[in-house]
Scaffold this motif. Sequence first.
Motif, PDB file in Angstrom:
ATOM      1  N   TYR A 145       0.832  -1.203   0.000  1.00 49.91           N
ATOM      2  CA  TYR A 145       0.000   0.000   0.000  1.00 49.91           C
ATOM      3  C   TYR A 145       0.867   1.254   0.000  1.00 49.91           C
ATOM      4  N   ASN A 146       0.373   2.299  -0.601  1.00 47.96           N
ATOM      5  CA  ASN A 146       1.066   3.590  -0.537  1.00 47.96           C
ATOM      6  C   ASN A 146       0.511   4.420   0.616  1.00 47.96           C
ATOM      7  N   PHE A 147       0.394   3.765   1.766  1.00 48.82           N
ATOM      8  CA  PHE A 147      -0.150   4.417   2.956  1.00 48.82           C
ATOM      9  C   PHE A 147       0.860   4.338   4.094  1.00 48.82           C
ATOM     10  N   VAL A 148       2.071   4.815   3.818  1.00 56.78           N
ATOM     11  CA  VAL A 148       3.090   4.896   4.852  1.00 56.78           C
ATOM     12  C   VAL A 148       3.086   6.322   5.403  1.00 56.78           C
ATOM     13  N   SER A 149       3.086   6.427   6.706  1.00 57.89           N
ATOM     14  CA  SER A 149       3.145   7.732   7.362  1.00 57.89           C
ATOM     15  C   SER A 149       4.275   7.739   8.377  1.00 57.89           C
ATOM     16  N   TRP A 150       4.733   8.931   8.687  1.00 59.44           N
ATOM     17  CA  TRP A 150       5.826   9.114   9.632  1.00 59.44           C
ATOM     18  C   TRP A 150       5.384  10.103  10.714  1.00 59.44           C
ATOM     19  N   ALA A 157      -6.592   8.960  18.419  1.00 57.75           N
ATOM     20  CA  ALA A 157      -6.056   9.661  17.250  1.00 57.75           C
ATOM     21  C   ALA A 157      -7.098   9.638  16.141  1.00 57.75           C
ATOM     22  N   ARG A 158      -7.384  10.799  15.586  1.00 53.31           N
ATOM     23  CA  ARG A 158      -8.392  10.875  14.537  1.00 53.31           C
ATOM     24  C   ARG A 158      -7.832  10.366  13.220  1.00 53.31           C
ATOM     25  N   ASP A 159      -8.679   9.664  12.473  1.00 51.05           N
ATOM     26  CA  ASP A 159      -8.285   9.197  11.145  1.00 51.05           C
ATOM     27  C   ASP A 159      -8.477  10.321  10.144  1.00 51.05           C
ATOM     28  N   SER A 160      -7.464  10.547   9.330  1.00 48.71           N
ATOM     29  CA  SER A 160      -7.561  11.604   8.321  1.00 48.71           C
ATOM     30  C   SER A 160      -8.687  11.303   7.332  1.00 48.71           C
ATOM     31  N   PRO A 161      -9.416  12.319   6.934  1.00 43.99           N
ATOM     32  CA  PRO A 161     -10.484  12.099   5.962  1.00 43.99           C
ATOM     33  C   PRO A 161      -9.966  11.839   4.555  1.00 43.99           C
ATOM     34  N   SER A 162      -8.700  12.176   4.304  1.00 47.10           N
ATOM     35  CA  SER A 162      -8.174  12.086   2.942  1.00 47.10           C
ATOM     36  C   SER A 162      -7.364  10.818   2.690  1.00 47.10           C
ATOM     37  N   SER A 163      -6.943  10.150   3.760  1.00 44.92           N
ATOM     38  CA  SER A 163      -6.117   8.958   3.567  1.00 44.92           C
ATOM     39  C   SER A 163      -6.025   8.172   4.870  1.00 44.92           C
ATOM     40  N   ASN A 164      -5.140   7.208   4.883  1.00 45.73           N
ATOM     41  CA  ASN A 164      -5.024   6.321   6.043  1.00 45.73           C
ATOM     42  C   ASN A 164      -3.869   6.742   6.942  1.00 45.73           C
ATOM     43  N   PHE A 165      -4.085   7.777   7.751  1.00 48.17           N
ATOM     44  CA  PHE A 165      -3.101   8.161   8.742  1.00 48.17           C
ATOM     45  C   PHE A 165      -3.805   8.918   9.860  1.00 48.17           C
ATOM     46  N   ASP A 220       0.939   9.124   3.158  1.00 47.23           N
ATOM     47  CA  ASP A 220       0.898   8.599   1.785  1.00 47.23           C
ATOM     48  C   ASP A 220       2.297   8.552   1.169  1.00 47.23           C
ATOM     49  N   VAL A 221       3.236   8.045   1.930  1.00 46.84           N
ATOM     50  CA  VAL A 221       4.645   7.839   1.530  1.00 46.84           C
ATOM     51  C   VAL A 221       5.428   9.140   1.454  1.00 46.84           C
ATOM     52  N   SER A 222       4.878  10.149   0.762  1.00 47.16           N
ATOM     53  CA  SER A 222       5.712  11.316   0.462  1.00 47.16           C
ATOM     54  C   SER A 222       5.002  12.658   0.580  1.00 47.16           C
ATOM     55  N   LYS A 223       3.780  12.679   1.085  1.00 48.96           N
ATOM     56  CA  LYS A 223       3.049  13.941   1.191  1.00 48.96           C
ATOM     57  C   LYS A 223       3.275  14.588   2.557  1.00 48.96           C
ATOM     58  N   ARG A 224       3.395  15.910   2.535  1.00 48.86           N
ATOM     59  CA  ARG A 224       3.613  16.666   3.763  1.00 48.86           C
ATOM     60  C   ARG A 224       2.348  17.401   4.159  1.00 48.86           C
ATOM     61  N   PRO A 225       1.911  17.242   5.411  1.00 50.32           N
ATOM     62  CA  PRO A 225       0.759  18.038   5.869  1.00 50.32           C
ATOM     63  C   PRO A 225       1.137  19.511   5.901  1.00 50.32           C
ATOM     64  N   SER A 226       0.138  20.344   5.828  1.00 50.27           N
ATOM     65  CA  SER A 226       0.348  21.774   5.926  1.00 50.27           C
ATOM     66  C   SER A 226       1.087  22.104   7.230  1.00 50.27           C
ATOM     67  N   GLY A 227       2.108  22.941   7.109  1.00 45.46           N
ATOM     68  CA  GLY A 227       2.855  23.362   8.293  1.00 45.46           C
ATOM     69  C   GLY A 227       4.117  22.573   8.560  1.00 45.46           C
ATOM     70  N   VAL A 228       4.282  21.446   7.911  1.00 52.39           N
ATOM     71  CA  VAL A 228       5.507  20.653   8.096  1.00 52.39           C
ATOM     72  C   VAL A 228       6.575  21.194   7.147  1.00 52.39           C
ATOM     73  N   PRO A 229       7.754  21.504   7.665  1.00 54.81           N
ATOM     74  CA  PRO A 229       8.807  22.075   6.816  1.00 54.81           C
ATOM     75  C   PRO A 229       9.178  21.157   5.649  1.00 54.81           C
ATOM     76  N   ASP A 230       9.551  21.779   4.540  1.00 49.55           N
ATOM     77  CA  ASP A 230       9.861  20.975   3.346  1.00 49.55           C
ATOM     78  C   ASP A 230      11.212  20.272   3.429  1.00 49.55           C
ATOM     79  N   ARG A 231      11.913  20.426   4.538  1.00 44.08           N
ATOM     80  CA  ARG A 231      13.143  19.660   4.717  1.00 44.08           C
ATOM     81  C   ARG A 231      12.836  18.204   5.081  1.00 44.08           C
ATOM     82  N   PHE A 232      11.562  17.923   5.357  1.00 44.39           N
ATOM     83  CA  PHE A 232      11.133  16.549   5.608  1.00 44.39           C
ATOM     84  C   PHE A 232      10.567  15.982   4.305  1.00 44.39           C
ATOM     85  N   SER A 233      11.086  14.818   3.908  1.00 41.69           N
ATOM     86  CA  SER A 233      10.594  14.187   2.689  1.00 41.69           C
ATOM     87  C   SER A 233      10.542  12.672   2.886  1.00 41.69           C
ATOM     88  N   GLY A 234       9.673  12.035   2.117  1.00 40.30           N
ATOM     89  CA  GLY A 234       9.508  10.592   2.228  1.00 40.30           C
ATOM     90  C   GLY A 234       9.536   9.923   0.875  1.00 40.30           C
TER      91      GLY A 234
END
Lengths: 109, 118
Positions: A32-37, B96-104, A52-66
Motif C-alpha cells: 500500500y502507498n499508505f506509509v506515514s511518519w 487519534a483521529r483518522d484523516s479524511p483524505s487517507s489512512n493516517f 501517503d509515503v511522500s506527502k507533507r501536511p500543511s505546516g511541516v517544513p519541506d526539509r522533511f521528505s519521504g
Amino acid sequence: QSALTQPRSVSGSPGQSVTISCTGTSSDVGGYNFVSWYQQHPDKAPKVMIYDVSKRPSGVPDRFSGSKSGNTASLTISGLQAEDEADYYCCSYAGSSYVFGPGTKVTVL
Amino acid sequence: QVQLVQSGAEVKKPGASVKVSCKASGYTFTSYYMHWVRQAPGQGLEWMGIINPGGSTSYAQKFQGRVTVTRDTSTSTVYMELSSLRSEDTAIYYCARDSPSSNFFDYWGQGTLVTVAS
C-alpha cells in the motif's frame, strides 16, 4: 502482524541530512502507498510529518521528505535543525489494521 | 480547531478493567473514524483498534476479546475499555483521529497514562 523495522538511532550535525529506513513486507509497506511518519518529542503526543509515503501536511517544513521502494520506506530530514531531535516512527496501513516501527531516535550533534 | 481531550491518569490492579475517554471538538464528530494507539514506557507505538462513523469497530488481533471501543455521539466522546489488565498493559493510551483524505492519524489526544500494579 509484526512490527516494521527501523534503525534504533541516527545522528547528524546541524545542516546535514539524515535518512531513516522503515522495512516491512508486501502485506504492509510494499502493498500500500499508505506509509506515514510521526515525530514525537519527549512527553508529547506524536505528530504526523509525512503521509501517503511522500506527502507533507500543511505546516511541516519541506526539509522533511519521504519515499518508498519495494518493502522499504524512508524519511529524509535535510538541513537538520536542533528542533528535529526527537523520536520518529513509521506506520503502514496493513489492510484492516496498522503497524508501526519501533522508532528511531534522531540526535542532532 | 480540532481538539481531542482525554481523561486523566488511572491506576488499576491486575485483572481489573479501565475505560479511557476521548472528547472531540472542532469538527463533525460523526463523520470521522477514531483510532486508539498505546505506548508502553520507553517503547514504541502500538495500534489497538478503530471505530468508524457508523459505530462499527475493528481491533488488532493482539487485543481481540479484551478491548472494546464505543462512542457517544451526544457528547462527541469515544471510549476505549481494556479488560483483564496485566502489568504489560501499563502504557500511555492515545486516541487519534483518522484523516479524511487517507489512512493516517492527523490529530492526537494528549494521552492517558494507565498504570497496572498490585
